[in-house]
Design an enzyme around this catalytic site. Structure first.
Site, PDB file in Angstrom:
ATOM      1  N   SER A 498      -7.834 -21.143  13.317  1.00  0.00           N
ATOM      2  CA  SER A 498      -8.038 -21.450  14.703  1.00  0.00           C
ATOM      3  C   SER A 498      -7.037 -20.893  15.490  1.00  0.00           C
ATOM      4  CB  SER A 498      -8.169 -22.963  14.942  1.00  0.00           C
ATOM      5  OG  SER A 498      -9.364 -23.394  14.192  1.00  0.00           O
ATOM      6  N   CYS A 670     -10.714 -31.529  15.844  1.00  0.00           N
ATOM      7  CA  CYS A 670     -10.133 -30.079  14.984  1.00  0.00           C
ATOM      8  C   CYS A 670      -9.200 -30.688  13.750  1.00  0.00           C
ATOM      9  CB  CYS A 670      -9.395 -29.104  15.730  1.00  0.00           C
ATOM     10  SG  CYS A 670      -8.843 -27.883  14.782  1.00  0.00           S
ATOM     11  N   ASP A 715     -14.157 -28.533  14.941  1.00  0.00           N
ATOM     12  CA  ASP A 715     -13.838 -27.302  14.203  1.00  0.00           C
ATOM     13  C   ASP A 715     -12.876 -27.861  13.160  1.00  0.00           C
ATOM     14  OD1 ASP A 715     -12.583 -24.993  13.529  1.00  0.00           O
ATOM     15  OD2 ASP A 715     -11.583 -24.404  15.387  1.00  0.00           O
ATOM     16  N   TRP A 717     -12.341 -27.889   8.590  1.00  0.00           N
ATOM     17  CA  TRP A 717     -12.174 -27.143   7.588  1.00  0.00           C
ATOM     18  C   TRP A 717     -11.879 -28.302   6.080  1.00  0.00           C
ATOM     19  CZ3 TRP A 717      -8.591 -26.827  11.500  1.00  0.00           C
ATOM     20  CH2 TRP A 717      -7.472 -27.538  11.177  1.00  0.00           C
TER      21      TRP A 717
END
Length: 717
Positions: A498, A670, A715, A717
């Site tokens: 990001s 995030c 966002d 992962w």
């Protein structure tokens, strides 16, 4: 002409000076008149011509006309004479349609793929290769979803013509489609009023995902349902591949369901069943040239110099490292890197909230170990080819495009080979075929077989054994370089981050905030993340003119600030999850400076200890002082008697947070998808249930509505 001259010279000894006085033109015309090779006769004709200038002129003119006629005829025969006007070039799509018409006697099957790392593409090609061997009366074509159609109208026009199709679809991130499937996915799943327009289509879907993530195989399941809703006939149930275990076994099991169904569609009654002809996949192999040391090496050029206007995963931009600094204090036993790529005058642009893809290189020690295991010197110069020397394609069509060359083996291993991930079963099969020790070959074949599924899971997947560790366990396996790069070591993939800056603040720099991946694996090996370690030891231009650089590109994201800066926002980003919010705050500061009125902004940030890993501390405090951040809420998990995380802080401010969201505010999360993001989602669910006094089902419906409206964005992962 040289032979004729020698003949004249050898027969002219008795003619003396008289022969020398006759010009070359006289001699040629005499030969033309006499028509013989007799020297005496030609001499007589030449003398007559010398004494009759008028006859000489007539014959000269006649000879010139005759030569002109001959040349004209040759020119006409060569096709140089203008005939019809040149035809307009036929578009590529038309050529494909004509090619399909040529095969009209065979049934056509299209195998689509949506891939991020190449695995889905590999499965699509494997399915197609085996199907070609099983069904001679069908034509199989593997298609990248992004290349299938130029626009939405063409998607619909072409999909209507499909009768039998398979979809290999990966899910990544927060239940998102891969880059090459995003356009198709958006078009196909968001339009709800088409009706059963795909009644001619029979289809199968295989998904690639990971059960550790909340939206396991969301893309494949969504497309499977949409195909059915829009009239398609499901051939087999959707396959759910789990990369947390052995996704190859999942694919094999799904594929075995496909063959009996395809037998019904693609075989005649008198054909043998497909099970009667066992199929063994060929081990892919590049053709490799080993060059003399004097051969010049391939030099990469910037795509911009070749007229390439757009940078992407296939055409990255070379960017120098301008700044690198450590964000943790010396008290921390971990590391977090702040890195800045210089994109001045490259033409590469980005927006706040986007991602940057970085192609890093394997560490020198990793490359040296790989070369030693392969048995080749690092300075060996090679070229890798996907075709034979005569230009014909190599057997099979599953080879990815070769990397550029000539290059040294060191460059090839550093830039293009994934050496540290656990090997797939197909790689074990390839190693087994080149193991000189029968016991090692048998062991490799067992691990790759269905019977060895549990042992493969424990010894490779759970233990996180890298490819190099596995090769070291089987030292007799010495694959040729063509097999190694084609079938054993996957292509090294870009790492995504990001972007932690805003172009309003840093238009010529892309900032990255990266936690160092470094620590023991279950086997005791110290695992060093490829990109994070490259960043850790990169040399910035602020310290040396001979600075580090990497090929980079920008991937667009939907993780954006509201168009209206007065809309409230709530940001949740512990650790490096702060990265995109740093870009958000830079943008808000720039808007504030330009006179825009800013709405409330709450930031939840967490780390272990403020004395160790409180990254960008002074920046955040400054944003609070200037009003860019309304509330900065901190959670330190290792400072108190009990561990405190961001979800706990959110729960403490439940009423305040829900009030902001109810006013039309946006919630952004995030960070880690498996832990933090799940916990925050559960906390949000509880907040809705309590603040709205509704049951669990209604609360979840409210949360889903926020996601659909684009006001709850993740966002992860």
């Amino acid at each position: 002409m040289q032979a004729n001259s020698n003949t004249v010279e050898s027969g002219a000894q008795g003619l003396g000076k008289s022969l020398l006085e006759i010009s070359r033109l006289d001699y040629v015309l005499a030969l033309f008149v006499n028509g013989k090779g007799d020297l005496g006769a030609m001499m007589g004709s030449a003398v007559v011509l010398r004494e009759n200038p008028q006859l000489l002129m007539v014959l000269s003119t006649s000879l010139a006309v005759l030569i002109g006629c001959v040349l004209f005829l040759v020119w006409r025969r060569g096709g140089s004479a203008p005939s019809k006007p040149p035809e307009k070039p036929t578009p590529l799509v038309k050529e494909e349609e004509e090619e399909e018409e040529d095969d009209s006697g065979k049934k056509k099957v299209t195998v689509f793929f949506g891939t991020q790392t190449g695995t889905a593409e590999g499965f699509a090609k494997a399915l197609s290769e085996e199907a070609k061997a099983r069904y001679e009366k069908a034509v199989f074509k593997v298609v990248d979803l992004d290349d299938y159609a130029a626009d939405d109208e063409q998607y619909e026009e072409k999909l209507k013509k499909e009768n039998l199709a398979f979809f290999m679809l990966a899910t990544y991130g927060d239940g998102e489609p891969t880059d090459n499937a995003a356009r198709f996915y958006k078009w196909f799943t968001e339009e709800k009023e088409r009706g059963p327009w795909l009644s001619n289509l029979t289809y199968g879907v295989f998904g690639l995902g990971n059960r550790q993530y909340e939206h396991f195989n969301k893309v494949a399941c969504t497309v499977d349902e949409a195909l059915s809703e829009q009239g398609g006939k499901r051939l087999v149930p959707v396959g759910l591949g789990d990369d947390d275990q052995c996704i190859e076994d999942d694919f094999t099991a799904w594929r075995e369901q496909v063959w009996p169904e395809l037998d019904q569609l693609l075989r005649d009654e008198d054909d043998q069943p497909s099970s009667a002809t066992p199929y063994t996949a060929a081990i892919p192999q590049y053709r490799v040239e080993i060059h003399d040391p004097s051969v010049p090496l391939y030099e990469e050029t910037d795509p911009k110099q070749n007229g390439q206007a757009i940078y992407d995963i296939h055409h990255p931009c070379r960017a120098n490292v301008a700044v690198r600094r450590e964000l943790h204090t010396p008290l921390s036993d971990r590391s977090c890197i702040h890195l800045e790529f210089d994109i001045t005058d490259t033409g590469l642009t980005y927006e706040t909230g986007d991602h940057v893809g970085v192609y890093a290189e394997n560490l020198d020690e990793t490359v040296e170990e790989a070369a030693k295991l392969l048995g080749y010197p690092l300075d060996t110069i090679i070229s890798v080819h996907g075709d034979n020397e005569d230009g014909t394609p190599l057997a099979g069509s599953s080879l990815p495009p070769p990397f550029p060359g000539p290059c040294t083996l060191q460059t090839a291993l550093a830039r293009f080979a994934d050496l540290l991930n656990p090997p797939r079963k197909a790689a074990l099969v390839a190693l087994a075929s080149h193991a000189s020790d029968p016991a090692e070959a048998e062991r490799l074949r067992f691990l790759s077989s269905p019977a060895g599924k549990d042992e493969y899971s424990q010894w490779i997947t759970v233990s996180q054994r890298s490819l190099l560790e596995v090769m070291a366990e089987f030292p007799s396996a010495k694959p040729p370089l063509g097999v190694f790069f084609a079938a054993i070591a996957p292509r090294l993939q870009p790492r995504y981050y990001s972007i932690s800056s805003s172009p309003k603040f840093a238009p010529n720099r892309i900032h990255v905030t990266c936690a160092l991946v470094y620590g023991p694996s279950p086997t005791g090996r110290i695992h060093k993340g490829v990109c994070s370690n490259w960043m850790k030891y990169s040399v910035p231009s602020e310290k040396s003119l001979d600075c580090s650089w990497a090929p980079v590109f920008v991937r667009q994201s939907n993780f954006k600030l509201p168009a209206d800066p007065s809309v409230p926002i709530v940001m949740v980003g512990p650790g490096t999850g702060l990265a995109p919010f740093r870009g958000f705050l830079q943008e808000r500061a720039a808007l504030q400076e330009s006179g825009e009125k800013l709405g409330p902004a709450v930031l939840f940030f967490g780390c272990r200890n403020r004395q160790m890993d409180y990254i960008y501390e002074y920046e955040l405090k400054n944003y609070v002082d200037t009003g860019v951040v309304t509330d900065l809420v901190l959670a330190f998990s290792r400072e108190g008697a009990t561990k405190e995380y961001v979800q706990h802080k959110i729960a403490e401010k439940a009423s305040y947070i829900w009030n902001l969201i109810s006013q039309g505010g946006y919630l952004y999360v995030c960070g880690d998808a498996k832990g933090m993001a799940r916990d925050v989602h559960r906390t949000l669910h509880n907040i809705v249930q309590e603040q709205e006094s509704v049951d669990s089902t209604s609360a979840e419906a409210t949360v889903k509505k926020l996601q659909t409206e684009g006001r709850y964005l993740r966002d992860v992962w």
